[in-house]
Write an enzyme that holds these catalytic residues in place. Sequence first.
Site, mmCIF file in Angstrom:
data_model
loop_
_atom_site.group_PDB
_atom_site.id
_atom_site.type_symbol
_atom_site.label_atom_id
_atom_site.label_comp_id
_atom_site.label_asym_id
_atom_site.label_seq_id
_atom_site.Cartn_x
_atom_site.Cartn_y
_atom_site.Cartn_z
ATOM 1 N N CYS A 2 0.954 -1.079 -0.065
ATOM 2 C CA CYS A 2 -0.024 -0.184 -0.098
ATOM 3 C C CYS A 2 1.007 1.165 0.023
ATOM 4 O O CYS A 2 1.803 1.362 0.705
ATOM 5 C CB CYS A 2 -0.997 0.018 1.293
ATOM 6 S SG CYS A 2 -2.166 -1.233 1.336
ATOM 7 N N ARG A 35 4.157 -0.343 -4.598
ATOM 8 C CA ARG A 35 3.812 -0.645 -3.303
ATOM 9 C C ARG A 35 2.515 -1.809 -3.463
ATOM 10 O O ARG A 35 2.356 -2.347 -2.304
ATOM 11 C CB ARG A 35 3.846 0.440 -2.342
ATOM 12 C CG ARG A 35 4.698 1.135 -2.193
ATOM 13 C CD ARG A 35 4.710 2.141 -1.162
ATOM 14 N NE ARG A 35 4.492 1.871 -0.030
ATOM 15 C CZ ARG A 35 5.697 1.389 1.062
ATOM 16 N NH1 ARG A 35 6.834 1.605 0.582
ATOM 17 N NH2 ARG A 35 5.279 0.970 2.319
ATOM 18 N N TRP A 38 -2.268 -2.886 -1.704
ATOM 19 C CA TRP A 38 -2.252 -4.384 -1.955
ATOM 20 C C TRP A 38 -3.206 -5.050 -0.957
ATOM 21 O O TRP A 38 -3.139 -4.606 0.185
ATOM 22 C CB TRP A 38 -0.860 -4.636 -1.452
ATOM 23 C CG TRP A 38 -0.275 -5.942 -1.717
ATOM 24 C CD1 TRP A 38 0.119 -6.467 -2.845
ATOM 25 C CD2 TRP A 38 -0.243 -6.876 -0.529
ATOM 26 N NE1 TRP A 38 0.370 -7.626 -2.849
ATOM 27 C CE2 TRP A 38 0.143 -8.149 -1.633
ATOM 28 C CE3 TRP A 38 -0.774 -7.095 0.566
ATOM 29 C CZ2 TRP A 38 0.185 -9.432 -0.902
ATOM 30 C CZ3 TRP A 38 -0.530 -8.273 1.024
ATOM 31 C CH2 TRP A 38 -0.165 -9.448 0.448
ATOM 32 N N ASN A 84 -2.424 1.675 5.553
ATOM 33 C CA ASN A 84 -1.464 0.444 5.129
ATOM 34 C C ASN A 84 -1.066 -0.222 6.386
ATOM 35 O O ASN A 84 -0.904 0.416 7.508
ATOM 36 C CB ASN A 84 0.030 1.176 4.812
ATOM 37 C CG ASN A 84 1.029 0.224 4.501
ATOM 38 O OD1 ASN A 84 0.795 -0.782 4.131
ATOM 39 N ND2 ASN A 84 2.227 0.690 4.458
ATOM 40 N N GLY A 85 -1.426 -1.549 6.257
ATOM 41 C CA GLY A 85 -1.275 -2.334 7.458
ATOM 42 C C GLY A 85 -2.487 -3.058 7.572
ATOM 43 O O GLY A 85 -3.272 -3.334 6.959
ATOM 44 N N GLU A 137 17.744 -17.939 -6.913
ATOM 45 C CA GLU A 137 17.226 -16.502 -7.301
ATOM 46 C C GLU A 137 16.829 -16.529 -8.889
ATOM 47 O O GLU A 137 15.883 -15.725 -9.112
ATOM 48 C CB GLU A 137 18.544 -15.441 -7.228
ATOM 49 C CG GLU A 137 18.398 -14.160 -7.613
ATOM 50 C CD GLU A 137 17.078 -13.454 -6.998
ATOM 51 O OE1 GLU A 137 16.593 -14.055 -5.942
ATOM 52 O OE2 GLU A 137 17.077 -12.315 -7.518
ATOM 53 N N LYS A 144 13.022 -15.316 -9.801
ATOM 54 C CA LYS A 144 12.950 -14.230 -11.010
ATOM 55 C C LYS A 144 11.772 -14.572 -11.858
ATOM 56 O O LYS A 144 11.139 -13.884 -12.219
ATOM 57 C CB LYS A 144 14.211 -13.769 -11.403
ATOM 58 C CG LYS A 144 15.043 -12.835 -10.547
ATOM 59 C CD LYS A 144 14.590 -11.429 -10.511
ATOM 60 C CE LYS A 144 14.360 -10.664 -9.236
ATOM 61 N NZ LYS A 144 14.519 -11.365 -7.990
ATOM 62 N N GLU A 156 8.147 -15.029 -10.674
ATOM 63 C CA GLU A 156 7.361 -13.845 -10.102
ATOM 64 C C GLU A 156 7.154 -13.020 -11.352
ATOM 65 O O GLU A 156 6.175 -12.064 -11.432
ATOM 66 C CB GLU A 156 8.009 -13.180 -9.061
ATOM 67 C CG GLU A 156 9.571 -12.411 -9.295
ATOM 68 C CD GLU A 156 10.076 -11.710 -8.094
ATOM 69 O OE1 GLU A 156 9.313 -11.081 -7.628
ATOM 70 O OE2 GLU A 156 11.390 -11.575 -8.107
ATOM 71 N N HIS A 167 18.840 -37.059 -6.313
ATOM 72 C CA HIS A 167 17.848 -37.487 -4.853
ATOM 73 C C HIS A 167 16.271 -37.625 -5.213
ATOM 74 O O HIS A 167 15.556 -37.638 -4.196
ATOM 75 C CB HIS A 167 18.596 -37.005 -3.584
ATOM 76 C CG HIS A 167 20.039 -37.454 -3.185
ATOM 77 N ND1 HIS A 167 20.443 -38.555 -3.057
ATOM 78 C CD2 HIS A 167 21.073 -36.540 -3.464
ATOM 79 C CE1 HIS A 167 21.712 -38.484 -2.846
ATOM 80 N NE2 HIS A 167 22.136 -37.305 -3.116
ATOM 81 N N LYS A 177 6.123 -4.277 -3.502
ATOM 82 C CA LYS A 177 7.366 -4.251 -3.404
ATOM 83 C C LYS A 177 7.949 -4.261 -2.068
ATOM 84 O O LYS A 177 9.040 -4.911 -1.671
ATOM 85 C CB LYS A 177 7.944 -2.743 -4.151
ATOM 86 C CG LYS A 177 9.214 -2.462 -3.794
ATOM 87 C CD LYS A 177 9.990 -3.253 -4.892
ATOM 88 C CE LYS A 177 11.654 -2.802 -4.908
ATOM 89 N NZ LYS A 177 12.201 -4.214 -5.429
HETATM 90 C C1 F6R Z 1 11.971 -10.765 -5.278
HETATM 91 C C2 F6R Z 1 11.919 -9.560 -4.235
HETATM 92 C C3 F6R Z 1 11.445 -10.133 -3.003
HETATM 93 C C4 F6R Z 1 12.182 -9.092 -1.739
HETATM 94 C C5 F6R Z 1 11.487 -9.532 -0.404
HETATM 95 C C6 F6R Z 1 12.276 -8.953 0.667
HETATM 96 O O1 F6R Z 1 12.408 -9.903 -6.364
HETATM 97 O O2 F6R Z 1 12.089 -8.462 -4.562
HETATM 98 O O3 F6R Z 1 11.616 -11.532 -2.844
HETATM 99 O O4 F6R Z 1 13.358 -9.537 -2.046
HETATM 100 O O5 F6R Z 1 10.134 -9.265 -0.548
HETATM 101 O O6 F6R Z 1 12.340 -7.537 0.404
HETATM 102 P P1 F6R Z 1 13.382 -6.581 1.323
HETATM 103 O O7 F6R Z 1 14.591 -6.780 0.600
HETATM 104 O O8 F6R Z 1 12.639 -5.326 0.932
HETATM 105 O O9 F6R Z 1 13.100 -7.005 2.835
#
Ligand code: F6R
Length: 615
Positions: free
Chosen positions: A2, A27, A75, A101-102, A484, A488, A491, A507, A610
Amino acid sequence: MCGIVGYVGPQSALDVVMAGLKRLEYRGYDSAGVAVLADGQLAAAKKAGKLVNLEKELAERPLPAGWTGIGHTRWATHGAPTDANAHPHLDNAGRVAVVHNGIIENFAELRGELMERGHELTSETDTEVVAHLLAEEFSATADLAEAMRLVCRRLKGAFTLVAMHADEPDVVVGARRNSPLVVGIGDGEAFLASDVAAFIAHTRSALELGQDQVVELRRDGVTVTGFDGRPAEARAFTVDWDAAAAEKGGYASFMLKEIAEQPKAVFDTLLGRIDAEGNLTLDEVRISASELREMDKVVIVACGTAFHAGLIAKYAIEHFTRIPCEVELASEFRYRDPILDAQTLVIAISQSGETMDTLMALRHAREQGSKVLAICNTNGSTIPRESDAVLYTHAGPEVAVASTKAFLTQLVACYLVALYLGQVRGTKWGDEVRAVVRDLAQIGDAVERVLGTMEPVRQLARSLADRNTVLFLGRHVGYPVALEGALKLKELAYMHAEGFAAGELKHGPIALIEEGLPVVVVVPSPRGRSLLHDKIVSNIQEIRARGARTIVIAEEGDEAVVPYADHLVRIPPTPTLLQPLVATVPLQVFACELATVRGNAVDQPRNLAKSVTVE
Ligand code: F6R
């Protein structure tokens, strides 16, 4: 999670708030809404879906001009992303508007009480109760800031609230507990936002609100108090980047821009941390050398991509310091009663500095007497503020939801911390530290070279647009890189992707291999531990023999992999430990291109946000 904006001043509140929301859309983008105060009346508009839907709504049904306004991009937590559940929420008389937000944990109880008192609640959200409670308290106090304090004292959970009332037309009030809120101070105007990006085009002068504080914004200044009404201090800071840094700068997406910015981000994160002799000087690490020497364990907590940075950090920390290092998902950490004491150094890694899971993990660690070092990209955010020390990454604002440049800078920061620990504990000699630092200083150029050779990776990605599954394999530090790469792809491209330790394949997961299945393999340097390299070459042969289409990421000059690679992606030679800094880049480009060709919103993948400020 949010985005919130509030404004009081001489400009059109709607314009300021909408421009701010655009900057905060990363956000949350399930729905958006605004409210302005005009001629003693509140006027609001809200729409499900992305901000563009709200823009269309405002074009069709414009709001009257006003100079006080609030806005929200959501969100969803409580209630589906519908028009009715979008913020702002108003009381029944339409005199108070609030954005949030929250999560308000006791909202059901408060809602029941309000309904008994005759209030009609029309949404499924937890936020709406706050509008009604504020209206009640305002009718008794005729003071919105006081009404906010009284309401906040009754709320449980984590929240940022921003509200305005038609009877106080030049005032916006904000409150925060465990959720971000910053104040922007302009000339005859003031701003409130979840993130400075929302007002950076107007002012770089900011205040970070503390926990349980209420701020009252007027054109001529701001007043900060605690929830108890006592005057409170908020830390002033100047934002050290400008509006251009938060723009796309000619790139098709923020993600492409942020991938391209990685060489600079790596360079900037090293800046000022190495003295003229090549020694490490981490002045910001305010845990004394003697305390660091006492540590007998390191525990890293983080989520998602930051967790992958932590997994890689473990190799560096154990190698450079010989102290055992555990890495744990922050969301699991405090529930298993981890063994922590004053000799445990906890490292919390977070780009946003607001991730609730990580915040709760570090609070738990501090309660047990451990010292917490934050690695963070966001100045003024909660995680560094609540930690004993912080090492800021200097990636600049990361707007695309999928983390790229922040990840690389987290790795740089982790290597620096590992080396620093080795330096103060005497497990690494000065010349050894300087040698690694020299290698790190070369990495920006190596990343630049990788970026210059990515067209075949993009072509390959396009050729895989109709596939459903891609697997990723790695060993040693290449294993977290594989995780990673898979994250990527999930998502961004919404494809089934999994990362495995290459040795683990036999395994079980090898049963997934079928004719033509794309498998990306991250190959360690043949110049490093040859055993490691030889083992992964065998793994590539094993999967290829079973029909996999192998996409091999290997160092320039590594000829051993050539016969087994259906596609070969070359990366510049780097020391084994540092290889993730270059090997991750093709995987980012690969996922970004696949997402684009599949028609997905690269910067705003579905269901995500984010900054994840709920647990
Ligand atoms: C994936 C991504 C998320 C963040 C995770 C932690 O691309 O961006 O997995 O890495 O939500 O976020 P932060 O680093 O802001 O604590």
